[in-house]
Design a protein around this motif. Structure first.
Motif, short mmCIF file in Angstrom:
data_model
loop_
_atom_site.label_atom_id
_atom_site.label_comp_id
_atom_site.label_asym_id
_atom_site.label_seq_id
_atom_site.Cartn_x
_atom_site.Cartn_y
_atom_site.Cartn_z
N ASN A 28 34.34 25.38 53.65
CA ASN A 28 35.64 25.31 52.97
C ASN A 28 36.55 24.29 53.64
O ASN A 28 37.28 23.55 52.96
CB ASN A 28 36.31 26.69 52.98
CG ASN A 28 35.60 27.68 52.07
OD1 ASN A 28 34.88 27.28 51.16
ND2 ASN A 28 35.79 28.96 52.33
N ALA A 32 38.03 20.95 51.90
CA ALA A 32 39.49 20.73 51.86
C ALA A 32 39.86 19.38 52.48
O ALA A 32 40.69 18.65 51.95
CB ALA A 32 40.20 21.87 52.60
N ASP A 35 38.67 16.51 50.11
CA ASP A 35 39.55 16.44 48.93
C ASP A 35 40.91 15.85 49.30
O ASP A 35 41.46 15.01 48.58
CB ASP A 35 39.73 17.85 48.35
CG ASP A 35 40.60 17.85 47.10
OD1 ASP A 35 40.22 17.25 46.09
OD2 ASP A 35 41.70 18.44 47.17
N TYR A 36 41.45 16.26 50.46
CA TYR A 36 42.77 15.77 50.89
C TYR A 36 42.74 14.27 51.17
O TYR A 36 43.60 13.52 50.71
CB TYR A 36 43.23 16.54 52.12
CG TYR A 36 44.57 16.08 52.63
CD1 TYR A 36 45.74 16.45 51.98
CD2 TYR A 36 44.68 15.26 53.76
CE1 TYR A 36 46.97 16.03 52.43
CE2 TYR A 36 45.91 14.83 54.21
CZ TYR A 36 47.05 15.22 53.55
OH TYR A 36 48.28 14.79 53.98
N LEU A 53 47.65 20.36 55.83
CA LEU A 53 47.03 21.44 55.06
C LEU A 53 47.68 22.78 55.38
O LEU A 53 47.14 23.84 55.07
CB LEU A 53 45.52 21.52 55.36
CG LEU A 53 44.68 20.34 54.84
CD1 LEU A 53 43.23 20.48 55.28
CD2 LEU A 53 44.76 20.24 53.32
N GLU A 56 46.00 25.90 57.18
CA GLU A 56 45.15 26.86 56.47
C GLU A 56 43.86 27.10 57.25
O GLU A 56 43.27 28.18 57.20
CB GLU A 56 44.83 26.33 55.07
CG GLU A 56 43.98 27.26 54.24
CD GLU A 56 43.70 26.71 52.85
OE1 GLU A 56 42.89 27.31 52.13
OE2 GLU A 56 44.29 25.66 52.50
#
Length: 232
Positions: A28, A32, A35-36, A53, A56
């Motif tokens: 995950n 993330a 994608d960021y 982020l 997270e």
């Protein structure tokens, strides 16, 4: 579960379920981060990514994700001394020619100007809203008008009575009026002095002019209303 180590090879405090959860969390974090970086398309350090982020994922998970993605070629890593930064793989994006870059730069300048204009308009509207919020509503104004009209009628009647030779104010009432006036004028001057002292103290560390401070906190001065404390 074939890709997991045998149970007897795991640390005593680590179960298969915990290991699977850890692997899932790492995946995950990698998704993330990828994608960021693809969305932002600008270089960041692992710490910046972690903060952006909103923490997270933990710092360790983000660092591992960045290193893993860089090793697999999904992102690029650049070292500046001890500092490492990560950026999206540029080969996945279409090439942009100089003319298109100039067009985009012009669009940025245009949109920046519109943004500044809109922000100025918002500030003006907020100022207007603050002013209107401090005003009486229509119903309140009607009630105040009725009360003021009734008071005017009362005082006009009293004035007419005095002009016609009616009962005048007694010495006691006169002394009371003068005494009250003196009390109120002293209180007015004292509060004006205290307010000015407070505002001057604020202005010592305030980056804007005095007029802007007064507008920001909604201060109306005696001068704005063309009045001043009378002499006692």
């Amino acid at each position: 579960m074939s890709n997991l180590p045998p149970l007897n090879k795991l640390p005593r405090n680590l179960t298969y379920i915990e290991l699977k959860m850890s692997k899932s969390k790492d995946l995950n974090a990698s998704a993330a981060v990828l994608d960021y970086l693809n969305k932002q398309n600008r270089p960041y350090s692992a710490i910046d990514i972690c903060n952006n982020l909103h923490k997270e994922f933990g710092k360790t998970a983000i660092v591992k994700a960045c290193e893993s993605l860089a090793e697999s070629g999904q992102i690029k890593e650049k070292a500046y001394g001890k500092q490492k930064v990560y950026v999206a793989d540029q080969s996945q994006f279409p090439e942009v020619d100089d003319a298109e870059v100039k067009t985009m730069d012009s669009k940025i300048v245009e949109l920046t100007g519109k943004l500044q204009s809109t922000l100025e308009e918002v500030r003006q509207l907020e100022s207007d809203l603050k002013m209107f919020s401090s005003c009486l509503s229509t119903e309140e104004a009607k009630i105040q008008l009725q009360e003021t009209t009734a008071q005017c009628a009362h005082y006009k009647k009293k004035l007419a009575h005095l002009k016609d030779g009616g009962n005048v104010v007694s010495p006691e009432e006169k002394d009371k009026v003068y005494k009250n006036r003196e009390t109120y004028v002293k209180a007015w001057k004292k509060r004006k002095r205290m307010t000015n002292d407070i505002l001057n103290a604020i202005l010592e560390g305030y980056p804007k002019p005095k007029k802007q401070l007064y507008e920001d906190i909604g201060i109306e001065t005696d001068e704005d209303c063309s009045v001043k404390p009378p002499d006692i």
